[in-house]
Design a protein around this motif. Structure first.
Motif, PDB file in Angstrom:
ATOM      1  N   THR A 103       0.712  -1.234  -0.112  1.00 17.25           N
ATOM      2  CA  THR A 103       0.250  -0.036   0.012  1.00 17.25           C
ATOM      3  C   THR A 103       0.893   1.412   0.053  1.00 17.25           C
ATOM      4  OG1 THR A 103      -0.279   0.056   2.465  1.00 17.25           O
ATOM      5  CG2 THR A 103      -2.106  -0.994   1.086  1.00 17.25           C
ATOM      6  N   GLN A 104       2.061   1.258   0.625  1.00 21.09           N
ATOM      7  CA  GLN A 104       2.817   2.484   0.842  1.00 21.09           C
ATOM      8  C   GLN A 104       3.903   2.667  -0.210  1.00 21.09           C
ATOM      9  OE1 GLN A 104       4.378   2.754   4.776  1.00 21.09           O
ATOM     10  NE2 GLN A 104       2.178   2.313   5.599  1.00 21.09           N
ATOM     11  N   GLY A 105       4.334   1.481  -0.984  1.00 21.01           N
ATOM     12  CA  GLY A 105       5.464   1.326  -2.213  1.00 21.01           C
ATOM     13  C   GLY A 105       6.696   0.912  -1.570  1.00 21.01           C
ATOM     14  N   TYR A 106       6.919   1.037  -0.393  1.00 20.83           N
ATOM     15  CA  TYR A 106       8.170   0.775   0.184  1.00 20.83           C
ATOM     16  C   TYR A 106       8.436   0.605   1.406  1.00 20.83           C
ATOM     17  CZ  TYR A 106      10.378   5.205   0.767  1.00 20.83           C
ATOM     18  OH  TYR A 106      10.543   6.249   1.373  1.00 20.83           O
ATOM     19  N   SER A 107       9.409   0.086   2.033  1.00 24.55           N
ATOM     20  CA  SER A 107       9.662   0.231   3.480  1.00 24.55           C
ATOM     21  C   SER A 107      11.136   0.015   3.634  1.00 24.55           C
ATOM     22  CB  SER A 107       9.101  -0.802   4.389  1.00 24.55           C
ATOM     23  OG  SER A 107       9.356  -0.942   5.861  1.00 24.55           O
ATOM     24  N   THR A 108      11.846   0.702   4.447  1.00 25.52           N
ATOM     25  CA  THR A 108      13.418   0.743   4.773  1.00 25.52           C
ATOM     26  C   THR A 108      13.493   0.549   6.382  1.00 25.52           C
ATOM     27  OG1 THR A 108      13.449   3.328   5.463  1.00 25.52           O
ATOM     28  CG2 THR A 108      13.748   2.512   3.127  1.00 25.52           C
ATOM     29  N   HIS A 126      18.305  -3.884   8.427  1.00 24.68           N
ATOM     30  CA  HIS A 126      18.385  -2.719   7.591  1.00 24.68           C
ATOM     31  C   HIS A 126      17.887  -3.152   6.226  1.00 24.68           C
ATOM     32  CE1 HIS A 126      20.731  -1.206  10.828  1.00 24.68           C
ATOM     33  NE2 HIS A 126      21.729  -2.188  10.475  1.00 24.68           N
ATOM     34  N   ALA A 127      16.919  -4.185   5.960  1.00 23.30           N
ATOM     35  CA  ALA A 127      16.305  -4.458   4.811  1.00 23.30           C
ATOM     36  C   ALA A 127      15.314  -3.211   4.322  1.00 23.30           C
ATOM     37  CB  ALA A 127      15.740  -5.718   4.854  1.00 23.30           C
ATOM     38  N   VAL A 128      15.484  -3.099   2.777  1.00 23.39           N
ATOM     39  CA  VAL A 128      14.596  -2.541   2.066  1.00 23.39           C
ATOM     40  C   VAL A 128      13.761  -3.244   1.192  1.00 23.39           C
ATOM     41  CG1 VAL A 128      14.453  -0.540   0.253  1.00 23.39           C
ATOM     42  CG2 VAL A 128      16.400  -0.681   1.973  1.00 23.39           C
ATOM     43  N   VAL A 129      12.421  -2.883   1.367  1.00 28.19           N
ATOM     44  CA  VAL A 129      11.380  -3.611   0.582  1.00 28.19           C
ATOM     45  C   VAL A 129      10.797  -2.901  -0.171  1.00 28.19           C
ATOM     46  CG1 VAL A 129       9.627  -5.580   0.777  1.00 28.19           C
ATOM     47  CG2 VAL A 129      11.356  -5.528   2.602  1.00 28.19           C
ATOM     48  N   TRP A 130      10.255  -3.184  -1.471  1.00 33.32           N
ATOM     49  CA  TRP A 130       9.854  -2.397  -2.408  1.00 33.32           C
ATOM     50  C   TRP A 130       8.914  -3.210  -3.475  1.00 33.32           C
ATOM     51  CZ3 TRP A 130      14.808  -3.746  -2.922  1.00 33.32           C
ATOM     52  CH2 TRP A 130      15.104  -3.980  -4.430  1.00 33.32           C
ATOM     53  N   ASN A 131       7.891  -2.491  -3.897  1.00 33.11           N
ATOM     54  CA  ASN A 131       6.928  -2.912  -4.960  1.00 33.11           C
ATOM     55  C   ASN A 131       7.668  -2.810  -6.096  1.00 33.11           C
ATOM     56  OD1 ASN A 131       5.071  -3.445  -3.350  1.00 33.11           O
ATOM     57  ND2 ASN A 131       4.037  -1.342  -3.595  1.00 33.11           N
ATOM     58  N   TYR A 139       1.659  -3.687 -11.414  1.00 29.00           N
ATOM     59  CA  TYR A 139       2.305  -4.193 -10.091  1.00 29.00           C
ATOM     60  C   TYR A 139       2.697  -5.858 -10.639  1.00 29.00           C
ATOM     61  CZ  TYR A 139       2.661  -6.379  -5.735  1.00 29.00           C
ATOM     62  OH  TYR A 139       3.101  -7.204  -4.431  1.00 29.00           O
ATOM     63  N   ARG A 140       4.134  -6.048 -10.179  1.00 28.87           N
ATOM     64  CA  ARG A 140       4.645  -7.164 -10.785  1.00 28.87           C
ATOM     65  C   ARG A 140       5.155  -8.231  -9.411  1.00 28.87           C
ATOM     66  NH1 ARG A 140       3.125  -7.975 -15.914  1.00 28.87           N
ATOM     67  NH2 ARG A 140       3.563  -6.073 -17.224  1.00 28.87           N
ATOM     68  N   GLY A 141       5.050  -7.547  -8.494  1.00 34.23           N
ATOM     69  CA  GLY A 141       5.508  -8.299  -7.228  1.00 34.23           C
ATOM     70  C   GLY A 141       6.245  -7.410  -6.229  1.00 34.23           C
ATOM     71  N   GLN A 142       6.991  -7.947  -5.443  1.00 30.90           N
ATOM     72  CA  GLN A 142       8.069  -7.128  -4.514  1.00 30.90           C
ATOM     73  C   GLN A 142       9.317  -7.591  -4.543  1.00 30.90           C
ATOM     74  OE1 GLN A 142       5.336  -7.831  -0.896  1.00 30.90           O
ATOM     75  NE2 GLN A 142       4.779  -5.853  -1.026  1.00 30.90           N
ATOM     76  N   ALA A 143      10.230  -6.989  -4.093  1.00 30.19           N
ATOM     77  CA  ALA A 143      11.700  -7.200  -3.954  1.00 30.19           C
ATOM     78  C   ALA A 143      12.115  -6.742  -2.647  1.00 30.19           C
ATOM     79  CB  ALA A 143      12.447  -6.561  -4.893  1.00 30.19           C
ATOM     80  N   ALA A 144      13.359  -7.324  -2.157  1.00 28.82           N
ATOM     81  CA  ALA A 144      14.045  -6.899  -0.867  1.00 28.82           C
ATOM     82  C   ALA A 144      15.474  -7.059  -1.062  1.00 28.82           C
ATOM     83  CB  ALA A 144      13.412  -7.900   0.262  1.00 28.82           C
ATOM     84  N   ARG A 145      16.150  -5.916  -0.571  1.00 30.70           N
ATOM     85  CA  ARG A 145      17.557  -6.132  -0.583  1.00 30.70           C
ATOM     86  C   ARG A 145      17.997  -6.017   0.758  1.00 30.70           C
ATOM     87  NH1 ARG A 145      19.869  -1.201   0.326  1.00 30.70           N
ATOM     88  NH2 ARG A 145      18.843   0.497  -0.542  1.00 30.70           N
ATOM     89  N   PHE A 146      19.149  -6.528   1.291  1.00 29.32           N
ATOM     90  CA  PHE A 146      19.773  -6.203   2.568  1.00 29.32           C
ATOM     91  C   PHE A 146      21.131  -6.861   2.371  1.00 29.32           C
ATOM     92  CE2 PHE A 146      17.726 -10.168   3.061  1.00 29.32           C
ATOM     93  CZ  PHE A 146      18.599 -11.197   3.675  1.00 29.32           C
ATOM     94  N   ALA A 147      22.240  -5.982   3.016  1.00 31.53           N
ATOM     95  CA  ALA A 147      23.622  -6.558   3.279  1.00 31.53           C
ATOM     96  C   ALA A 147      24.032  -6.918   4.642  1.00 31.53           C
ATOM     97  CB  ALA A 147      24.318  -5.139   2.779  1.00 31.53           C
ATOM     98  N   ASP A 148      23.006  -6.882   5.403  1.00 27.84           N
ATOM     99  CA  ASP A 148      23.630  -7.552   6.842  1.00 27.84           C
ATOM    100  C   ASP A 148      22.478  -8.422   7.337  1.00 27.84           C
ATOM    101  OD1 ASP A 148      25.559  -5.238   6.997  1.00 27.84           O
ATOM    102  OD2 ASP A 148      23.870  -3.837   7.697  1.00 27.84           O
ATOM    103  N   TRP A 149      23.094  -9.442   8.083  1.00 27.55           N
ATOM    104  CA  TRP A 149      22.484 -10.600   8.605  1.00 27.55           C
ATOM    105  C   TRP A 149      23.283 -11.210   9.645  1.00 27.55           C
ATOM    106  CZ3 TRP A 149      24.017 -11.000   3.816  1.00 27.55           C
ATOM    107  CH2 TRP A 149      25.035 -12.024   3.265  1.00 27.55           C
ATOM    108  N   THR A 150      22.719 -11.458  10.512  1.00 27.69           N
ATOM    109  CA  THR A 150      23.451 -11.874  11.952  1.00 27.69           C
ATOM    110  C   THR A 150      22.803 -13.400  12.314  1.00 27.69           C
ATOM    111  OG1 THR A 150      23.635  -9.774  12.546  1.00 27.69           O
ATOM    112  CG2 THR A 150      24.142 -11.587  14.111  1.00 27.69           C
ATOM    113  N   ASP A 151      23.500 -14.343  12.370  1.00 29.17           N
ATOM    114  CA  ASP A 151      23.049 -15.624  12.693  1.00 29.17           C
ATOM    115  C   ASP A 151      22.661 -15.603  14.270  1.00 29.17           C
ATOM    116  OD1 ASP A 151      23.791 -16.795  10.375  1.00 29.17           O
ATOM    117  OD2 ASP A 151      25.514 -18.019  10.989  1.00 29.17           O
ATOM    118  N   VAL A 152      21.459 -16.307  14.648  1.00 27.43           N
ATOM    119  CA  VAL A 152      21.098 -16.402  15.906  1.00 27.43           C
ATOM    120  C   VAL A 152      21.630 -17.549  16.574  1.00 27.43           C
ATOM    121  CG1 VAL A 152      18.895 -16.766  17.287  1.00 27.43           C
ATOM    122  CG2 VAL A 152      18.665 -15.734  14.937  1.00 27.43           C
TER     123      VAL A 152
END
Length: 152
Positions: A103-108, A126-131, A139-152
């Motif tokens: 509904t909003q187009g993206y989230s950071t 610090h993921a960015v998700v966008w339409n 509208y074709r779907g959504q994508a996400a990108r992130f460079a940081d991840w930490t194992d639990v």
């Protein structure tokens, strides 16, 4: 491997939607436009995934960094329902995020718990998700990108 991995048209959809909605370039400025699809798939220093617009979306794209992070190869990734990247207790929170993005187009700045093929759990940071919206406004779907991840 489907044609999306190195398809210039899909790379353009990813990059154009990101620039229009998020306001920043997805592709490193030193990468020639003709090489953008290869760079995003093979060399991008961040996870980049995309799912389609189905009611229960399926991944249609996962760059090499995503494949290493989630431990699925291309053929496995593109048959995976995207909701399965999170464990059941975390799917409701993920679904709320994706509806907000729709509904909003993206989230950071998103942070969420995910699971790899092996069962390894990790926080994406610090993921960015966008339409994904093509130039015709479809509208074709959504994508996400992130460079940081930490194992639990």
């Amino acid at each position: 491997m489907t044609s999306f991995a190195l398809a210039p048209e899909f790379a353009a959809l990813l990059a154009d939607s990101h620039l229009r909605l998020v306001g920043t370039p997805l592709v490193d400025q030193h990468v020639p436009i003709a090489d953008a699809a290869r760079w995003l798939y093979q060399d991008a220093p961040f996870v980049l995934v995309a799912h389609n617009a189905d009611a229960d979306p399926r991944f249609v794209y996962a760059n090499r960094t995503a494949q290493r992070c989630f431990e699925y190869d291309w053929d496995e990734f593109v048959t995976l329902q995207s909701r399965l990247s999170a464990e059941d207790p975390n799917r409701e929170e993920r679904a709320r995020l994706l509806e907000d993005v729709r509904t909003q187009g993206y989230s950071t700045g998103y942070r969420g718990l995910r699971i790899a093929k092996s069962g390894r759990r990790f926080w994406i940071e610090h993921a960015v998700v966008w339409n994904l919206v093509d130039r015709a406004g479809v509208y074709r779907g959504q994508a996400a990108r992130f460079a940081d991840w930490t194992d639990v």
